[in-house]
Design a protein around this motif. Structure first.
Motif, PDB file in Angstrom:
ATOM      1  N   ALA A   1       0.852  -1.197   0.000  1.00 18.04           N
ATOM      2  CA  ALA A   1       0.000   0.000   0.000  1.00 18.04           C
ATOM      3  C   ALA A   1       0.883   1.240   0.000  1.00 18.04           C
ATOM      4  CB  ALA A   1      -0.921   0.010   1.220  1.00 18.04           C
ATOM      5  N   PHE A   2       0.483   2.255  -0.769  1.00 19.51           N
ATOM      6  CA  PHE A   2       1.278   3.475  -0.870  1.00 19.51           C
ATOM      7  C   PHE A   2       0.914   4.425   0.266  1.00 19.51           C
ATOM      8  CE2 PHE A   2       3.020   7.390  -2.451  1.00 19.51           C
ATOM      9  CZ  PHE A   2       4.125   6.982  -3.179  1.00 19.51           C
ATOM     10  N   ARG A   3       1.949   4.933   0.947  1.00 22.41           N
ATOM     11  CA  ARG A   3       1.783   5.892   2.044  1.00 22.41           C
ATOM     12  C   ARG A   3       2.382   7.225   1.628  1.00 22.41           C
ATOM     13  NH1 ARG A   3      -1.965   3.510   5.215  1.00 22.41           N
ATOM     14  NH2 ARG A   3      -1.394   1.368   5.688  1.00 22.41           N
ATOM     15  N   LEU A   4       1.630   8.278   1.804  1.00 23.69           N
ATOM     16  CA  LEU A   4       2.079   9.595   1.390  1.00 23.69           C
ATOM     17  C   LEU A   4       2.969  10.246   2.435  1.00 23.69           C
ATOM     18  CD1 LEU A   4      -1.178  11.180  -0.086  1.00 23.69           C
ATOM     19  CD2 LEU A   4       0.670  10.056  -1.321  1.00 23.69           C
ATOM     20  N   ASN A   5       3.975  10.984   1.951  1.00 27.03           N
ATOM     21  CA  ASN A   5       4.726  11.904   2.800  1.00 27.03           C
ATOM     22  C   ASN A   5       4.115  13.280   2.536  1.00 27.03           C
ATOM     23  OD1 ASN A   5       6.580  12.876   4.584  1.00 27.03           O
ATOM     24  ND2 ASN A   5       8.327  12.712   3.218  1.00 27.03           N
ATOM     25  N   ARG A   6       3.231  13.719   3.422  1.00 28.64           N
ATOM     26  CA  ARG A   6       2.419  14.895   3.164  1.00 28.64           C
ATOM     27  C   ARG A   6       3.071  16.170   3.684  1.00 28.64           C
ATOM     28  NH1 ARG A   6      -1.696  11.499   5.345  1.00 28.64           N
ATOM     29  NH2 ARG A   6      -2.105  12.982   7.022  1.00 28.64           N
ATOM     30  N   GLN A   7       2.475  17.308   3.351  1.00 30.26           N
ATOM     31  CA  GLN A   7       3.019  18.602   3.761  1.00 30.26           C
ATOM     32  C   GLN A   7       3.139  18.712   5.278  1.00 30.26           C
ATOM     33  OE1 GLN A   7       1.373  21.400   0.070  1.00 30.26           O
ATOM     34  NE2 GLN A   7       0.758  21.821   2.153  1.00 30.26           N
ATOM     35  N   ARG A   8       2.141  18.188   5.991  1.00 30.92           N
ATOM     36  CA  ARG A   8       2.197  18.259   7.448  1.00 30.92           C
ATOM     37  C   ARG A   8       3.385  17.471   7.980  1.00 30.92           C
ATOM     38  NH1 ARG A   8      -3.215  17.213  10.714  1.00 30.92           N
ATOM     39  NH2 ARG A   8      -3.598  19.202   9.655  1.00 30.92           N
ATOM     40  N   GLY A   9       3.638  16.300   7.395  1.00 35.35           N
ATOM     41  CA  GLY A   9       4.787  15.516   7.818  1.00 35.35           C
ATOM     42  C   GLY A   9       6.091  16.233   7.532  1.00 35.35           C
ATOM     43  N   LEU A  10       6.191  16.885   6.373  1.00 34.83           N
ATOM     44  CA  LEU A  10       7.399  17.643   6.048  1.00 34.83           C
ATOM     45  C   LEU A  10       7.613  18.786   7.038  1.00 34.83           C
ATOM     46  CD1 LEU A  10       7.055  17.818   2.150  1.00 34.83           C
ATOM     47  CD2 LEU A  10       8.646  16.402   3.467  1.00 34.83           C
ATOM     48  N   ALA A  11       6.526  19.444   7.424  1.00 38.62           N
ATOM     49  CA  ALA A  11       6.638  20.532   8.393  1.00 38.62           C
ATOM     50  C   ALA A  11       7.132  20.014   9.742  1.00 38.62           C
ATOM     51  CB  ALA A  11       5.294  21.234   8.550  1.00 38.62           C
ATOM     52  N   GLU A  12       6.594  18.861  10.168  1.00 30.53           N
ATOM     53  CA  GLU A  12       7.021  18.288  11.444  1.00 30.53           C
ATOM     54  C   GLU A  12       8.476  17.831  11.391  1.00 30.53           C
ATOM     55  OE1 GLU A  12       4.284  15.188  12.266  1.00 30.53           O
ATOM     56  OE2 GLU A  12       2.565  16.539  12.570  1.00 30.53           O
ATOM     57  N   ASP A  13       8.895  17.285  10.253  1.00 24.91           N
ATOM     58  CA  ASP A  13      10.255  16.771  10.141  1.00 24.91           C
ATOM     59  C   ASP A  13      11.304  17.886  10.052  1.00 24.91           C
ATOM     60  OD1 ASP A  13       9.270  14.249  10.220  1.00 24.91           O
ATOM     61  OD2 ASP A  13       9.367  13.899   8.065  1.00 24.91           O
TER      62      ASP A  13
END
Length: 277
Positions: free
Chosen positions: A112-124
């Motif tokens: 299954a494909f899991r997205l690396n979303r904008q919110r995750g980028l902001a947290e990282d």
């Protein structure tokens, strides 16, 4: 014909976690979330790309990603703050980049494909979501990135917005890595197909196992029903035998007590004493 995208596609990643019976975590919150490249990634295409982005953000020599420096119609160069944000985003973006599709995300062990979303980028990165969004918009204006925004109705209650982020090949070409990208994508596509074949085999085996278990449960249920039915029949036969014995004993006693009765009269009396059930 089903309109639902296959679970291995980036489009399907936008729907992860929206099912009432689906996983509780979706996208960047599902499983491991690297904030930086691994040592293996640093030695390859992604490590070189990240290093060149940081180099350009620091030195501003217009050696790499020239298009990003000329996105303003006024002719002014892109602000340093935008380059600094891109430098901070480079590793978190590339650490979870699916080279086969160039989408920000990854395939999990179930395909299954899991997205690396904008919110995750902001947290990282520690950047605000607004700053991340503006930086991605600048990359989009330069032709280095494509975002697809979806509004999805969740659980029949509310709309949610999901953004699928794709890097364009031009991003790597303008980093001087076009040939390396082509080779890496060929390898990753082969690995992706191998992974999905393995997932399909496991799914087929699980389906066969489930079918076998269902047939075994059904057979066990039938056997239990047959045993219960046999017990009921046996009990009914025992009751009928006991009834017949009682009738015979009663008939014998009536004959002794009433020697002048005929057989028909004795039978009539027995029928009266032992009516049909």
């Amino acid at each position: 014909m089903s309109l639902k995208p296959p679970s291995s596609s980036p489009e399907a990643g936008a729907y992860a976690g929206l099912s009432a019976h689906g996983p509780a975590l979706a996208g960047h919150a599902a499983g491991r979330r690297p904030r930086a490249l691994s040592e293996k990634q640093r030695r390859g295409l992604l490590g070189t790309a990240a290093a060149r982005v940081v180099e350009e953000a620091r030195e501003r020599k217009r050696r790499w990603l020239r298009r990003l420096d000329t996105i303003h119609a006024s002719g002014c160069r892109t602000k340093r703050q935008r380059w600094e944000a891109l430098a901070a985003l480079a590793e978190p973006m590339l650490a979870r980049l699916d080279l086969a599709t160039l989408a920000l995300g990854w395939l999990d062990e179930n395909g299954a494909f899991r997205l690396n979303r904008q919110r995750g980028l902001a947290e990282d990165t520690g950047l605000s979501e607004c700053r991340v969004s503006r930086t991605l918009s600048a990359l989009e204006a330069a032709g280095y990135l494509r975002r697809r925004v979806r509004r999805i109705f969740k659980h029949g209650q509310q709309w949610v917005t999901r953004v699928t982020i794709h890097l364009r090949p031009r991003f790597f070409i303008d980093l001087g890595l076009g040939h390396q990208l082509a080779e890496a994508r060929t390898r990753k596509k082969a690995q992706r197909e191998s992974l999905l074949r393995g997932v399909k085999v496991r799914e087929q085996q699980a389906a066969i196992q489930e079918l076998g278990d269902a047939m075994q449960r059904k057979q066990s249920h039938r056997k239990a029903q047959a045993v219960r039915k046999a017990k009921v029949v046996k009990l009914a036969e025992a009751r009928e035998l006991e009834r017949n014995r009682a009738k015979a004993a009663a008939a014998q006693q009536l004959a002794v007590d009433n020697p002048d009765w005929s057989i028909a009269e004795i039978r009539a009396e027995i029928d009266r004493l032992f009516p049909p059930a």
